[in-house]
Design a protein around this motif. Sequence first.
Motif, PDB file in Angstrom:
ATOM      1  N   ARG A  78      -6.314  15.082  95.889  1.00 45.25           N
ATOM      2  CA  ARG A  78      -5.025  15.866  95.813  1.00 45.25           C
ATOM      3  C   ARG A  78      -5.073  16.586  94.651  1.00 45.25           C
ATOM      4  NH1 ARG A  78      -2.806  13.300  91.188  1.00 45.25           N
ATOM      5  NH2 ARG A  78      -3.761  11.541  90.707  1.00 45.25           N
ATOM      6  N   PRO A  79      -4.715  17.253  94.551  1.00 40.64           N
ATOM      7  CA  PRO A  79      -3.952  17.601  93.701  1.00 40.64           C
ATOM      8  C   PRO A  79      -3.549  17.152  91.989  1.00 40.64           C
ATOM      9  CG  PRO A  79      -2.995  19.034  95.340  1.00 40.64           C
ATOM     10  CD  PRO A  79      -3.021  17.865  96.068  1.00 40.64           C
ATOM     11  N   LEU A  80      -3.663  17.730  91.173  1.00 41.82           N
ATOM     12  CA  LEU A  80      -3.639  16.830  90.033  1.00 41.82           C
ATOM     13  C   LEU A  80      -2.173  18.312  89.377  1.00 41.82           C
ATOM     14  CD1 LEU A  80      -7.101  16.617  88.803  1.00 41.82           C
ATOM     15  CD2 LEU A  80      -5.367  14.814  89.540  1.00 41.82           C
ATOM     16  N   GLU A 104      -5.669  11.248  83.952  1.00 37.57           N
ATOM     17  CA  GLU A 104      -6.768  10.145  84.651  1.00 37.57           C
ATOM     18  C   GLU A 104      -7.558  10.526  85.407  1.00 37.57           C
ATOM     19  OE1 GLU A 104      -6.688   5.958  86.627  1.00 37.57           O
ATOM     20  OE2 GLU A 104      -5.176   6.283  85.053  1.00 37.57           O
ATOM     21  N   GLY A 105      -7.115  11.349  86.291  1.00 37.60           N
ATOM     22  CA  GLY A 105      -7.308  11.923  87.046  1.00 37.60           C
ATOM     23  C   GLY A 105      -8.298  13.166  87.290  1.00 37.60           C
ATOM     24  N   GLU A 164      -3.972  23.376  91.804  1.00 36.58           N
ATOM     25  CA  GLU A 164      -4.135  23.253  93.870  1.00 36.58           C
ATOM     26  C   GLU A 164      -5.544  23.379  94.017  1.00 36.58           C
ATOM     27  OE1 GLU A 164      -0.266  25.535  95.308  1.00 36.58           O
ATOM     28  OE2 GLU A 164       0.347  23.516  94.240  1.00 36.58           O
ATOM     29  N   ARG A 165      -6.861  24.267  93.449  1.00 37.67           N
ATOM     30  CA  ARG A 165      -7.718  24.790  93.617  1.00 37.67           C
ATOM     31  C   ARG A 165      -8.723  24.251  92.934  1.00 37.67           C
ATOM     32  NH1 ARG A 165      -7.201  27.407  97.907  1.00 37.67           N
ATOM     33  NH2 ARG A 165      -9.374  28.858  98.622  1.00 37.67           N
ATOM     34  N   LEU A 166     -10.417  23.979  93.415  1.00 31.93           N
ATOM     35  CA  LEU A 166     -11.764  23.411  92.587  1.00 31.93           C
ATOM     36  C   LEU A 166     -12.214  25.497  93.005  1.00 31.93           C
ATOM     37  CD1 LEU A 166     -13.506  21.286  91.141  1.00 31.93           C
ATOM     38  CD2 LEU A 166     -14.137  21.556  93.479  1.00 31.93           C
ATOM     39  N   HIS A 167     -12.752  25.611  91.780  1.00 26.32           N
ATOM     40  CA  HIS A 167     -12.958  27.031  91.367  1.00 26.32           C
ATOM     41  C   HIS A 167     -14.318  26.708  90.675  1.00 26.32           C
ATOM     42  CE1 HIS A 167      -9.533  28.734  91.459  1.00 26.32           C
ATOM     43  NE2 HIS A 167      -8.491  27.752  90.769  1.00 26.32           N
ATOM     44  N   PRO A 189      -9.217  25.046  98.299  1.00 28.17           N
ATOM     45  CA  PRO A 189      -7.827  23.667  98.096  1.00 28.17           C
ATOM     46  C   PRO A 189      -7.731  22.555  97.559  1.00 28.17           C
ATOM     47  CG  PRO A 189      -8.047  24.594 100.341  1.00 28.17           C
ATOM     48  CD  PRO A 189      -9.373  25.707  99.863  1.00 28.17           C
ATOM     49  N   PHE A 190      -7.466  21.908  96.890  1.00 29.10           N
ATOM     50  CA  PHE A 190      -7.409  20.287  97.340  1.00 29.10           C
ATOM     51  C   PHE A 190      -6.908  19.787  98.173  1.00 29.10           C
ATOM     52  CE2 PHE A 190      -7.826  20.721  92.469  1.00 29.10           C
ATOM     53  CZ  PHE A 190      -9.598  19.989  92.330  1.00 29.10           C
ATOM     54  N   GLY A 191      -7.001  18.612  99.428  1.00 30.49           N
ATOM     55  CA  GLY A 191      -6.839  18.643 100.775  1.00 30.49           C
ATOM     56  C   GLY A 191      -5.372  17.659 100.974  1.00 30.49           C
TER      57      GLY A 191
END
Length: 194
Positions: A78-80, A104-105, A164-167, A189-191
């Motif tokens: 999930r998005p952080l 924590e996330g 919202e995204r992992l790079h 994108p985090f989904g």
Amino acid sequence: MNEQIAAETIRVFIALAPPDDAKEELAQALRSAYDAHPCLRWNRIEDWHITLAFLGELPRSTVALLQPPLAELAAGRRPLRLALRGSGHFDERVLWSGIGGDLEGLRSLAGEVRTLVKAHGVAFVDRPLNPHLTLARARRDDTSGVVRAAAGLSAFTGRTWQAERLHLVGSNYGRGPGPIHYRDIDSWPFGGTG
């Protein structure tokens, strides 16, 4: 020969990037520091990021192998909710902004990313996560600007935003003087919803 080797490898890290409006909010808070400390080497706002894992120099073929599993990891997360908060420095030479919000996330995500990278045979120095965004560096002979800029930004509290995204990022150190530049090799994108 060295140029050929450099073309076959790339310096890589995995990161999150604040949205443009959150970066601009911090840049506004830094306006007086930019003017007061022109001798600092300020990172470009478009290069600001939160490193989850620094992998160092990797063969381009290894980078390509990491892309599908990183995409899968992002799809399941999930998005952080994060924020840029406060400031500090490392060894009076590196000025940074702190990170607030779902730490924590953030630590969990960094752990998953590092585990995934190791599972795919990539060895790297696994330093403890210290969530921050690097803003500037001082020359060895003039570190007072970093300390003063950190003090001036210590009370900064930015708005909360969603990562919202992992790079997957490559750095271009150039072949001479000048700033470091980064570019996305890929991002996903985090989904997840949970």
